[in-house]
Design an enzyme around this catalytic site. Structure first.
Site, PDB file in Angstrom:
ATOM      1  N   CYS A   1      -4.510  52.888  42.442  1.00 19.86           N
ATOM      2  CA  CYS A   1      -5.276  54.133  43.237  1.00 19.86           C
ATOM      3  C   CYS A   1      -5.878  53.636  44.520  1.00 19.86           C
ATOM      4  O   CYS A   1      -4.989  52.931  45.485  1.00 19.86           O
ATOM      5  CB  CYS A   1      -7.285  53.033  42.923  1.00 19.86           C
ATOM      6  SG  CYS A   1      -7.250  51.497  42.498  1.00 19.86           S
TER       7      CYS A   1
ATOM      8  N   HIS B   1       6.578  34.740  33.790  1.00 19.59           N
ATOM      9  CA  HIS B   1       5.706  33.816  33.274  1.00 19.59           C
ATOM     10  C   HIS B   1       4.814  34.290  32.482  1.00 19.59           C
ATOM     11  O   HIS B   1       3.954  33.748  31.587  1.00 19.59           O
ATOM     12  CB  HIS B   1       4.957  33.124  34.477  1.00 19.59           C
ATOM     13  CG  HIS B   1       5.372  31.698  35.277  1.00 19.59           C
ATOM     14  ND1 HIS B   1       4.647  31.144  35.959  1.00 19.59           N
ATOM     15  CD2 HIS B   1       7.313  31.927  35.751  1.00 19.59           C
ATOM     16  CE1 HIS B   1       6.270  30.086  36.728  1.00 19.59           C
ATOM     17  NE2 HIS B   1       7.696  31.114  36.118  1.00 19.59           N
TER      18      HIS B   1
HETATM   19  C1  RB5 Z   1     -11.265  55.728  45.234  1.00 19.40           C
HETATM   20  O1  RB5 Z   1     -11.692  56.288  46.325  1.00 19.40           O
HETATM   21  C2  RB5 Z   1     -11.176  54.290  45.353  1.00 19.40           C
HETATM   22  O2  RB5 Z   1     -12.477  54.067  45.075  1.00 19.40           O
HETATM   23  C3  RB5 Z   1      -9.981  53.955  44.137  1.00 19.40           C
HETATM   24  O3  RB5 Z   1      -8.988  55.073  44.497  1.00 19.40           O
HETATM   25  C4  RB5 Z   1     -10.062  52.687  43.830  1.00 19.40           C
HETATM   26  O4  RB5 Z   1      -9.957  52.273  45.161  1.00 19.40           O
HETATM   27  C5  RB5 Z   1     -10.881  51.636  42.703  1.00 19.40           C
HETATM   28  O5  RB5 Z   1     -10.862  50.720  42.984  1.00 19.40           O
END
Ligand code: RB5
Length: 154
Positions: A68, A101
């Site tokens: 993300c 680990h």
């Molecule tokens: C998306 O904008 C962002 O919030 C998501 O990709 C992530 O970083 C959340 O932890």
């Protein structure tokens, strides 16, 4: 369990890194299983984290990678699934030591934090590592699994 397939999922924030991660998995002779998303259109990271977790729990993949923006949300989400041991690793030591680990089975990456070259090295470190199975690590892992099984309130 021999490593053959790697489930890969990302949200819109992680999408810019997904191609690099897929290429690295293929370069290692492993099969990438693309769990989406497929664009930078806004989506919700838990949907893709759970898709990756499902592939592992159902036995279609032995490891997973979730991406993300920061790596944090995807890591929080994927760790909610019993049987998943995920770590957010932006250094190579953690990426292999977490497997050796802790038997980490999902690597979490933040596409807004790491570039393609470092991501390639992190994925290699993660996928080339194996759980050592040493007694102290097995003992600690068993305690983690017991916490998961009983979900005891602290
Ligand atoms: C998306 O904008 C962002 O919030 C998501 O990709 C992530 O970083 C959340 O932890």
């Amino acid at each position: 369990m021999s490593l053959r397939s790697v489930a890969i999922g990302c949200d819109h924030g992680g999408f810019p890194l997904k191609h690099t991660v897929m290429e690295t998995v293929e370069a290692l002779g492993l099969k990438p299983i693309d769990c989406g998303t497929d664009s930078e259109a806004s989506v919700d990271y838990p949907d893709y984290a759970s898709a990756v977790a499902r592939k592992i729990i159902e036995g279609e993949a032995q490891r997973g990678i979730v991406i993300c923006g920061s790596g944090v949300g995807a890591c929080v989400a994927v760790n909610k699934v019993a049987g998943i041991r995920a770590g957010l690793c932006h250094d190579c030591y953690s990426a292999h030591q977490g497997v050796e680990h802790d038997d980490m089975n999902v690597l979490c990456l933040g596409a807004r934090i790491v570039g393609a070259n470092l991501a390639d090295e992190l994925v290699r470190a993660f996928l080339e590592a194996e759980f050592t199975g040493e007694e102290r690590h097995e003992r600690r892992k068993a305690k983690v699994l017991e916490m998961e099984r009983t979900q005891k309130p602290l």
